[in-house]
Every structure is written in structure tokens, then in C-alpha cells.
Write an enzyme that holds these catalytic residues in place. Structure first.
Site, short mmCIF file in Angstrom:
data_model
loop_
_atom_site.label_atom_id
_atom_site.label_comp_id
_atom_site.label_asym_id
_atom_site.label_seq_id
_atom_site.Cartn_x
_atom_site.Cartn_y
_atom_site.Cartn_z
N ASP A 1 0.84 -1.14 0.06
CA ASP A 1 0.12 -0.19 0.04
C ASP A 1 0.81 1.47 -0.02
O ASP A 1 2.18 1.32 0.43
CB ASP A 1 -0.96 0.01 1.17
CG ASP A 1 -2.01 -1.10 1.25
OD1 ASP A 1 -1.78 -1.96 0.35
OD2 ASP A 1 -2.88 -1.09 2.19
N HIS B 1 5.24 -7.20 -0.53
CA HIS B 1 5.02 -8.58 -1.18
C HIS B 1 5.87 -8.53 -2.48
O HIS B 1 6.35 -7.47 -2.85
CB HIS B 1 3.71 -9.01 -1.40
CG HIS B 1 2.73 -8.83 -0.37
ND1 HIS B 1 2.36 -10.15 0.24
CD2 HIS B 1 2.30 -8.00 0.67
CE1 HIS B 1 1.43 -9.95 1.56
NE2 HIS B 1 1.66 -8.66 1.70
N SER C 1 7.67 3.68 4.97
CA SER C 1 8.95 3.97 4.50
C SER C 1 8.50 3.85 2.90
O SER C 1 7.64 4.44 2.35
CB SER C 1 9.98 2.86 4.80
OG SER C 1 11.32 3.39 4.41
#
Length: 419
Positions: free
Chosen positions: A202, A277, A388
Site C-alpha cells: 500500500d 510482497h 517507508s
């Protein structure tokens, strides 16, 4: 430099002892930003004799210049001090210079003092130490009665959607670290199978496009060096080409004729899902860890500091996919010293044993495993401690198209681009 005038000759009509009894009233009139006397009356003297008037006028002028002279001398001593001592003496003044309202310390610049720049002042903050302290604080187990108020405040501040979390009960998370690394429900992020590259996390799209002239944009108009970001190529990576000069670094990464090099920068805010991911089917063959600073990587700071991503601590995972070179870089930030890669247990980020300006290599290609670590699209790869940045740099054919807009919000599993 101070001009020392010879003592005036006393007027024979005025006795010497009368000079001590003269009162001097000095009126400094500022007009047009001038620091001296405008062309009016610089002094008003009361006392006997015109000779005494001129003598005391010169004495008063010397006395008015003396504090400025002393300040110049004190500030001039700073240039003769060692660099650590100079920083120690100049930091308090610099902090006050930027914090005090109405430019209270701005007159100091008129006598030769220059404050440290905001960028240099920010870089000097011990962000690694602060991030380690924050990491220790996150590991402290919260009392059962305090968990809901603390987590609710964080949810309200950063707009966290707890309906997507695998465990919605706030009392389940023993500390802040577990809450930051919460898992999502399986159906909350469906993985798009129609496109070749998906979003690994995200976040917000800061920049994307082709890599040109070995420069990559961290935000629009602010670039960083591709070689400084990924590090030099070495023979130990078992690549079919030797190291070359920095101007040919981009050509080293492109392994197939007719392909181009692309990049995409995704910023993870504190309220976003903190795990990342695999963005495609690829094989990870090499890991490079850059110890560095842990400055904030929000878009405003990225516009302010050039090559911000090259200064910060980061972990570069490189390998190949069906179209050639592929890399995913996890960039650390303030309070995000912990970067975890699930299949790499030897990785320890924000550790005091590593110094800035170096890098540590690790190869996943061994005699037993000559292919590296295979990753499938959407598979769990790693996690941050807070928020981050993820930077993708990969090789693809010229007809590869991004399906993005700069500044848009994106979620894990959504399409980044395809052929």
C-alpha cells in the site's frame, strides 16, 4: 578592523578636568535600514567648549562600535576551532536562529555569522540512535487497559482501516510493534493476475517512468544517481558483463537487446499496511545492505534533500525475471530502522556495528542452490516497522506501459503496469 584615532588636542580654553563632567546623549537614528547615523545630528553634547565636544563625540562613537567589535572577535574564534567543537558551539545559535520568531537573531548575520543550513542541521540529527530507541519502546508490552486508548489514538491520527485487519480486536496486540505489523484478511487485497507487475505494498506513487542518463527521480525535479543507489556491480554477482564506468552503469543492467530500464517509487505512510510482497514472478539472487541515515522520506522531505534515498539505510534485493534484470529496494526512514526480509535471517538493519558509507553483500546463489530464491507474485517478502519507501528498478521491453498517475493512492495487489 577598527581605526584607532589619536587623542584630540585639548582646547586651551577648556580645562582638562572639565571633560570628565560632560554628559553625552547619543541618539542613533535608523532610517532606510542603515546601522549608522543618517545625515542629521549624530550626537548632542552638553558641556563647556567646542574642543571637548569633538573629543567626546569620537569617544562615544568608539564606545558604540566596541560591542560590535567584541562580537566579531567571538565569532571569529569559531573559525579557528576544530570541526567537532565548531559544530558544538554553532548548533545552539543555529537552532535558536530558526526557532525564534521575528528574526530575533538575524542581526548576527550583519557581523559575519552564518547559520548552518537547514539540510545540514537535519542531517546532523542522530536519527539512527533515535530510531533504535523508538524500536525498543515499541517492544514494551502495554497494559491491557492502555491498549485500546493508545491504538485508537493512532488509528484516528493516521486513518487506519482496522476492518481490513486479520484481528480487529485491539487488545490482541501486546505492543506497538505488533500493531504496526498487523496482517490483513486474505480477501482484503486480491492480487491482479492480468498484469505482469503489481504493487508490492500500500502507499502513494511518488514517481515512475524510464531511467534516463543513469539518473532516477525520487520526486519530480529531484534526482539521484542510479549507481549510488544500487551500488557498484561486482563479479561476485555472476552477471554476464564486467563492471564499467558510471556512465555505462545503466547499460550493465540491461541484459537483453531492445529493452529499457524502468523505475517506480512507492511511499508508505504510517497508517498504511506495513508489509510488502513480491511484485512479480522473479528470482532473488543477491542482497546488498547499505547502512546509513534514517531521515524522513515523506514527499516534502524528498523534495528538500537531493539523493535522500542514497543517504538513508536500505536493502537492495536484485535478481532477474522473464524480461531480464529486476530489483526491489526497501528504504528505511526515521523510526523505521527495522527492515525485515522473511527468507534472510542474517540481515540486521540499524545495527551499531555497521558504519555509514559502506555496504554488505550476501549471495543467495550457492552450490546447493544455483538459482537463488524464487518468489511468486503476491508472496510475502518482508515488512517495515512503521512506514517507508519501496523502489522498483527493472528491465522490460519498450512496449511496457505503466497504468499509474503520479500522486495516486495504490494498494497491494493492484496493477502497476503490463506489456
Amino acid at each position: 578592523m577598527v581605526r584607532c584615532c589619536p587623542p584630540p588636542r585639548p582646547n586651551p580654553t577648556v580645562p582638562r578636568h572639565s571633560l570628565r563632567k560632560v554628559r553625552v546623549h547619543v541618539h542613533r537614528l535608523r532610517s532606510g535600514g542603515s546601522s549608522g547615523w543618517p545625515g542629521g545630528q549624530p550626537t548632542r553634547l552638553e558641556g563647556p567648549g567646542e574642543g571637548g565636544l569633538s573629543a567626546l563625540s569620537r569617544r562615544a562613537r568608539f564606545r558604540l562600535h566596541f560591542p560590535q567589535l567584541a562580537l566579531r572577535r567571538r565569532l571569529g574564534q569559531l573559525s579557528c576551532m576544530s570541526r567537532p567543537a565548531l559544530k558544538l558551539r554553532s548548533w545552539p545559535l543555529t537552532v535558536l536562529y530558526y526557532l525564534l520568531p521575528f528574526g530575533a537573531l538575524r542581526p548576527l548575520s550583519r557581523v559575519g555569522w552564518r547559520p548552518v543550513s537547514r539540510v545540514a542541521l537535519y542531517k546532523s540529527v542522530p536519527t539512527r540512535l533515535l530510531s533504535r530507541a523508538w524500536g525498543r519502546l515499541n517492544q514494551v508490552e502495554l497494559p491491557h487497559w492502555l491498549r485500546r486508548p493508545v491504538y485508537s489514538l493512532y488509528i484516528w491520527t493516521f486513518g487506519v482501516n482496522m476492518k481490513e485487519a486479520a484481528v480487529e480486536d485491539l487488545h490482541h496486540y501486546r505492543n506497538l510493534s505488533e500493531f504496526f505489523r498487523r496482517k490483513l484478511k486474505p480477501q482484503a487485497r486480491p492480487v491482479c493476475g492480468l498484469h505482469s507487475v503489481i504493487s508490492p505494498s500500500d502507499g502513494k506513487i511518488l514517481n515512475f517512468g524510464q531511467v534516463k542518463n543513469c539518473e532516477v527521480e525520487q520526486v519530480k525535479g529531484v534526482t539521484y544517481s542510479l549507481e549510488s543507489f544500487l551500488g557498484p556491480r561486482t563479479y561476485t554477482e555472476d552477471l554476464p558483463f564486467p563492471p564499467a564506468s558510471s556512465c555505462d552503469f545503466r547499460n550493465q543492467l540491461v541484459t537483453q537487446e531492445g529493452n529499457e530500464l524502468y523505475h517506480c517509487v512507492i511511499y508508505l505512510a504510517p497508517g498504511d499496511y506495513h508489509c510488502f510482497h513480491s511484485p512479480t514472478d522473479w528470482t532473488v539472487s543477491h542482497r546488498r545492505h547499505f547502512p546509513g541515515s534514517l531521515m524522513s522520506v515523506n514527499p516534502g522531505m524528498a523534495r528538500w534533500i537531493k539523493e535522500l534515498f542514497c543517504h538513508n539505510e536500505r536493502v537492495v534485493l536484485s535478481g532477474d525475471w522473464k524480461h531480464g534484470f529486476f530489483s526491489l529496494t526497501a528504504v528505511g526512514a526515521t523510526n523505521v530502522g527495522s527492515i525485515r526480509i522473511y527468507f534472510d535471517r542474517d540481515l540486521h538493519t540499524n545495527s551499531p556495528r555497521y558504519s555509514k558509507g559502506s555496504y554488505n553483500d550476501f549471495s543467495f546463489v550457492t552450490h546447493a542452490n544455483k538459482d537463488g530464491v524464487p518468489m511468486r507474485k503476491g508472496e510475502h517478502l518482508g515488512e517495515f516497522n512503521l512506514g517507508s519507501t519501496i523502489v522498483l528498478i527493472f528491465e522490460a521491453p519498450k512496449d511496457f506501459n505503466f497504468r499509474l498517475k503520479a500522486g495516486q493512492k495504490i494498494r497491494f495487489g493492484e496493477a502497476l503496469g503490463s506489456l
